[in-house]
Design a protein around this motif. Structure first.
Motif, PDB file in Angstrom:
ATOM      1  N   ALA A 257     -11.583   7.266  -4.546  1.00  0.00           N
ATOM      2  CA  ALA A 257     -10.255   7.868  -4.488  1.00  0.00           C
ATOM      3  C   ALA A 257      -9.762   7.868  -3.054  1.00  0.00           C
ATOM      4  O   ALA A 257     -10.519   7.573  -2.115  1.00  0.00           O
ATOM      5  CB  ALA A 257     -10.303   9.304  -5.024  1.00  0.00           C
ATOM      6  N   VAL A 258      -8.504   8.237  -2.872  1.00  0.00           N
ATOM      7  CA  VAL A 258      -7.933   8.273  -1.532  1.00  0.00           C
ATOM      8  C   VAL A 258      -8.675   9.269  -0.653  1.00  0.00           C
ATOM      9  O   VAL A 258      -8.834   9.050   0.549  1.00  0.00           O
ATOM     10  CB  VAL A 258      -6.419   8.604  -1.603  1.00  0.00           C
ATOM     11  CG1 VAL A 258      -6.183  10.000  -2.185  1.00  0.00           C
ATOM     12  CG2 VAL A 258      -5.765   8.483  -0.232  1.00  0.00           C
ATOM     13  N   TYR A 259      -9.182  10.359  -1.241  1.00  0.00           N
ATOM     14  CA  TYR A 259      -9.895  11.365  -0.465  1.00  0.00           C
ATOM     15  C   TYR A 259     -11.394  11.076  -0.387  1.00  0.00           C
ATOM     16  O   TYR A 259     -12.127  11.808   0.267  1.00  0.00           O
ATOM     17  CB  TYR A 259      -9.669  12.758  -1.060  1.00  0.00           C
ATOM     18  CG  TYR A 259      -9.855  12.840  -2.558  1.00  0.00           C
ATOM     19  CD1 TYR A 259     -11.112  12.910  -3.138  1.00  0.00           C
ATOM     20  CD2 TYR A 259      -8.740  12.824  -3.395  1.00  0.00           C
ATOM     21  CE1 TYR A 259     -11.271  12.960  -4.504  1.00  0.00           C
ATOM     22  CE2 TYR A 259      -8.884  12.870  -4.764  1.00  0.00           C
ATOM     23  CZ  TYR A 259     -10.150  12.948  -5.312  1.00  0.00           C
ATOM     24  OH  TYR A 259     -10.300  12.985  -6.680  1.00  0.00           O
ATOM     25  N   HIS A 288      -9.197   7.699 -10.691  1.00  0.00           N
ATOM     26  CA  HIS A 288      -7.904   7.964 -11.328  1.00  0.00           C
ATOM     27  C   HIS A 288      -6.894   7.065 -10.608  1.00  0.00           C
ATOM     28  O   HIS A 288      -6.049   7.525  -9.844  1.00  0.00           O
ATOM     29  CB  HIS A 288      -7.525   9.436 -11.214  1.00  0.00           C
ATOM     30  CG  HIS A 288      -8.374  10.352 -12.044  1.00  0.00           C
ATOM     31  ND1 HIS A 288      -9.644  10.741 -11.663  1.00  0.00           N
ATOM     32  CD2 HIS A 288      -8.140  10.959 -13.231  1.00  0.00           C
ATOM     33  CE1 HIS A 288     -10.148  11.547 -12.591  1.00  0.00           C
ATOM     34  NE2 HIS A 288      -9.263  11.689 -13.547  1.00  0.00           N
ATOM     35  N   GLY A 289      -7.009   5.776 -10.854  1.00  0.00           N
ATOM     36  CA  GLY A 289      -6.363   4.786 -10.014  1.00  0.00           C
ATOM     37  C   GLY A 289      -4.890   4.564 -10.241  1.00  0.00           C
ATOM     38  O   GLY A 289      -4.254   3.882  -9.436  1.00  0.00           O
ATOM     39  N   ASP A 293      -1.220   7.536  -4.670  1.00  0.00           N
ATOM     40  CA  ASP A 293      -2.084   7.616  -3.486  1.00  0.00           C
ATOM     41  C   ASP A 293      -3.426   6.944  -3.725  1.00  0.00           C
ATOM     42  O   ASP A 293      -3.952   6.223  -2.866  1.00  0.00           O
ATOM     43  CB  ASP A 293      -2.271   9.068  -3.034  1.00  0.00           C
ATOM     44  CG  ASP A 293      -2.765   9.983  -4.148  1.00  0.00           C
ATOM     45  OD1 ASP A 293      -2.842   9.555  -5.323  1.00  0.00           O
ATOM     46  OD2 ASP A 293      -3.088  11.160  -3.843  1.00  0.00           O
ATOM     47  N   ASN A 294      -3.997   7.129  -4.915  1.00  0.00           N
ATOM     48  CA  ASN A 294      -5.248   6.461  -5.234  1.00  0.00           C
ATOM     49  C   ASN A 294      -5.070   4.954  -5.364  1.00  0.00           C
ATOM     50  O   ASN A 294      -5.936   4.177  -4.942  1.00  0.00           O
ATOM     51  CB  ASN A 294      -5.840   7.025  -6.524  1.00  0.00           C
ATOM     52  CG  ASN A 294      -6.447   8.403  -6.320  1.00  0.00           C
ATOM     53  OD1 ASN A 294      -6.895   8.749  -5.239  1.00  0.00           O
ATOM     54  ND2 ASN A 294      -6.457   9.197  -7.382  1.00  0.00           N
ATOM     55  N   ALA A 295      -3.950   4.534  -5.965  1.00  0.00           N
ATOM     56  CA  ALA A 295      -3.703   3.101  -6.101  1.00  0.00           C
ATOM     57  C   ALA A 295      -3.613   2.428  -4.740  1.00  0.00           C
ATOM     58  O   ALA A 295      -4.174   1.342  -4.523  1.00  0.00           O
ATOM     59  CB  ALA A 295      -2.420   2.861  -6.900  1.00  0.00           C
ATOM     60  N   ARG A 296      -2.912   3.067  -3.806  1.00  0.00           N
ATOM     61  CA  ARG A 296      -2.805   2.480  -2.464  1.00  0.00           C
ATOM     62  C   ARG A 296      -4.182   2.365  -1.824  1.00  0.00           C
ATOM     63  O   ARG A 296      -4.492   1.369  -1.156  1.00  0.00           O
ATOM     64  CB  ARG A 296      -1.876   3.329  -1.593  1.00  0.00           C
ATOM     65  CG  ARG A 296      -0.397   3.158  -1.911  1.00  0.00           C
ATOM     66  CD  ARG A 296       0.476   3.807  -0.848  1.00  0.00           C
ATOM     67  NE  ARG A 296       0.308   5.250  -0.817  1.00  0.00           N
ATOM     68  CZ  ARG A 296       1.047   6.106  -1.521  1.00  0.00           C
ATOM     69  NH1 ARG A 296       1.991   5.649  -2.346  1.00  0.00           N
ATOM     70  NH2 ARG A 296       0.845   7.408  -1.421  1.00  0.00           N
ATOM     71  N   THR A 301      -6.572  -2.746   1.695  1.00  0.00           N
ATOM     72  CA  THR A 301      -7.618  -3.535   2.372  1.00  0.00           C
ATOM     73  C   THR A 301      -8.905  -2.754   2.599  1.00  0.00           C
ATOM     74  O   THR A 301      -9.950  -3.355   2.859  1.00  0.00           O
ATOM     75  CB  THR A 301      -7.098  -4.042   3.720  1.00  0.00           C
ATOM     76  OG1 THR A 301      -6.669  -2.914   4.518  1.00  0.00           O
ATOM     77  CG2 THR A 301      -5.917  -4.992   3.525  1.00  0.00           C
ATOM     78  N   ALA A 302      -8.862  -1.414   2.516  1.00  0.00           N
ATOM     79  CA  ALA A 302     -10.059  -0.608   2.742  1.00  0.00           C
ATOM     80  C   ALA A 302     -10.635  -0.053   1.449  1.00  0.00           C
ATOM     81  O   ALA A 302     -11.463   0.861   1.478  1.00  0.00           O
ATOM     82  CB  ALA A 302      -9.737   0.547   3.706  1.00  0.00           C
ATOM     83  N   GLY A 303     -10.217  -0.602   0.315  1.00  0.00           N
ATOM     84  CA  GLY A 303     -10.637  -0.048  -0.966  1.00  0.00           C
ATOM     85  C   GLY A 303     -11.622  -0.894  -1.732  1.00  0.00           C
ATOM     86  O   GLY A 303     -12.764  -1.099  -1.322  1.00  0.00           O
ATOM     87  N   LEU A 304     -11.181  -1.428  -2.871  1.00  0.00           N
ATOM     88  CA  LEU A 304     -12.085  -2.151  -3.758  1.00  0.00           C
ATOM     89  C   LEU A 304     -12.581  -3.462  -3.156  1.00  0.00           C
ATOM     90  O   LEU A 304     -13.740  -3.852  -3.371  1.00  0.00           O
ATOM     91  CB  LEU A 304     -11.379  -2.428  -5.082  1.00  0.00           C
ATOM     92  CG  LEU A 304     -11.048  -1.199  -5.934  1.00  0.00           C
ATOM     93  CD1 LEU A 304     -10.163  -1.594  -7.114  1.00  0.00           C
ATOM     94  CD2 LEU A 304     -12.312  -0.512  -6.419  1.00  0.00           C
ATOM     95  N   ALA A 305     -11.733  -4.160  -2.432  1.00  0.00           N
ATOM     96  CA  ALA A 305     -12.126  -5.468  -1.899  1.00  0.00           C
ATOM     97  C   ALA A 305     -13.383  -5.391  -1.032  1.00  0.00           C
ATOM     98  O   ALA A 305     -14.356  -6.115  -1.282  1.00  0.00           O
ATOM     99  CB  ALA A 305     -10.960  -6.103  -1.151  1.00  0.00           C
ATOM    100  N   PRO A 306     -13.431  -4.533  -0.006  1.00  0.00           N
ATOM    101  CA  PRO A 306     -14.680  -4.449   0.764  1.00  0.00           C
ATOM    102  C   PRO A 306     -15.836  -3.868  -0.038  1.00  0.00           C
ATOM    103  O   PRO A 306     -16.995  -4.220   0.192  1.00  0.00           O
ATOM    104  CB  PRO A 306     -14.308  -3.559   1.953  1.00  0.00           C
ATOM    105  CG  PRO A 306     -13.116  -2.786   1.518  1.00  0.00           C
ATOM    106  CD  PRO A 306     -12.368  -3.698   0.596  1.00  0.00           C
ATOM    107  N   MET A 307     -15.539  -2.990  -1.001  1.00  0.00           N
ATOM    108  CA  MET A 307     -16.604  -2.427  -1.821  1.00  0.00           C
ATOM    109  C   MET A 307     -17.366  -3.521  -2.562  1.00  0.00           C
ATOM    110  O   MET A 307     -18.606  -3.494  -2.652  1.00  0.00           O
ATOM    111  CB  MET A 307     -16.022  -1.424  -2.826  1.00  0.00           C
ATOM    112  CG  MET A 307     -17.075  -0.710  -3.662  1.00  0.00           C
ATOM    113  SD  MET A 307     -16.353   0.337  -4.970  1.00  0.00           S
ATOM    114  CE  MET A 307     -15.985  -0.921  -6.213  1.00  0.00           C
TER     115      MET A 307
END
Length: 358
Positions: A257-259, A288-289, A293-296, A301-307
């Motif tokens: 999530a964003v947090y 809860h995508g 805020d969660n979608a962003r 670039t710092a979310g799912l791709a690097p994960m």
């Protein structure tokens, strides 16, 4: 020292799970990863314009992320499972997801927020909704002539698990789901909610009383060759404590999530906490995508791709196979393992009677 919230529910099982993990040093050979999203584009009384924009963010960006991610060891991209709410049914919204489902980078399963239901009214809602998904959108699946589905309960209230009975109402919901064709539940963990189950970091079969609430507090662990051991399979996500970069430890629940964005350290922690069956690790993450805020955070670039890169690297360092999976594919892998070969009865995963009171 102040204990984490609702530690009376999960701390003792967690410590027991950590001890078992420490004593079992058998190397893993395979890692399954499933993303299970409580995906609610119409949530928060959203307008049609807001819901449409939320859907567009995912249909525009998720396929690019999926096809740009490192493939698994079968050459497949990651698959995102959208657990879409029954009460938010809108044909255009679900139709927008169909191309991703057809391409294999998305899947849709059943989610619901409900209250004051009975077994009969709950059954009516689920049966009707499953038919809509199957026959109007070519989603879900059939087995032996009946529709089957994965499930996440809204507001974490699986099996009428709030002490005051709110946000569900159906004692024996586990049994009802099984009879309706649910192949597995993916709700847990639910911390910081009081609905959190007493079995953690396990894939297991619920065996509690079918006429009581929160029957998932009792179960039989899924083991290689152990077969089906209860009414409904529960696939739980990683639950534990993480420390790095903090004065006080923080709960780890596998939420992205964003947090609480993914990090390389969290990936390592997930692999340590995630349920294992034999030589296979089952990592189920949730979020809860749909919310902006969660979608962003997830689609940026710092979310799912690097994960996905970190997960690929972690698997390579351990010399284990990586399998991106939908919720259905993860549950199917569990079924194949549990039916693999005859073994002794699976061990009971439970809590002492003195601490089992709901």
């Amino acid at each position: 020292m102040k204990l984490p919230k609702h530690a009376e529910l999960w701390l003792a099982p967690y410590l027991r799970n950590r001890l078992e993990h420490a004593l079992n040093r058998t190397p893993a050979k395979r890692l399954w990863v499933a993303l299970t999203d409580h995906w609610e584009p119409w949530g928060g009384k959203a307008s049609e314009a807001t819901a449409t924009a939320r859907v567009k963010a995912w249909t525009d960006h998720w396929p690019q992320i999926a096809w740009g991610a490192p493939p698994d060891d079968t050459g497949r991209p990651p698959c995102y499972t959208f657990f879409y709410p029954q009460e938010e049914y809108h044909p255009k919204t679900l139709s927008a997801l169909e191309p991703m489902v057809a391409d294999g980078v998305g899947d849709v399963e059943v989610h619901i927020h409900h209250e004051h239901d009975t077994a009969e009214t709950f059954t009516e809602k689920i049966v009707h909704y499953c038919k809509q998904l199957r026959y109007e959108h070519n989603m879900l699946r059939e087995r032996d002539g009946r529709i089957i589905f994965g499930f996440i309960h809204g507001n974490w209230a699986l099996d009428n698990s709030y002490p005051d009975g709110r946000l569900c109402g159906v004692n024996g919901e586990i049994s009802v789901l099984s009879k309706l064709g649910c192949y597995a539940d993916f709700t847990m963990p639910s911390l910081p909610s009081v609905t959190q189950g007493r079995i953690v970091n396990e894939v297991y079969w619920a065996t509690g009383s079918p006429d009581r609430s929160k029957s998932y507090d009792r179960g039989v662990r899924a083991t290689v060759g152990g077969g089906r051991q209860g009414e409904l399979m529960l696939v739980t996500g990683p639950l534990g404590i993480r420390y790095r970069g903090r004065v006080m430890p923080r709960l780890e629940t596998g939420e992205i999530a964003v947090y609480d964005p993914p990090t390389a350290y969290r990936v390592e922690r997930w692999l340590d906490l995630a349920p294992r069956i034999g030589e296979d690790i089952f990592l189920k993450l949730h979020g809860h995508g749909a919310r902006e805020d969660n979608a962003r955070a997830l689609l940026g670039t710092a979310g799912l791709a690097p994960m996905f890169r970190w997960l690929r690297q972690a698997a390579d360092r351990r010399g284990i196979e990586l399998r991106w999976a939908s919720a259905f594919e993860m549950a199917s892998a569990v079924e194949r393992l549990t039916n693999a070969a005859p073994t002794a009865n699976s061990p009971l995963v439970d809590v002492p009677a003195s601490t089992r009171a709901l």
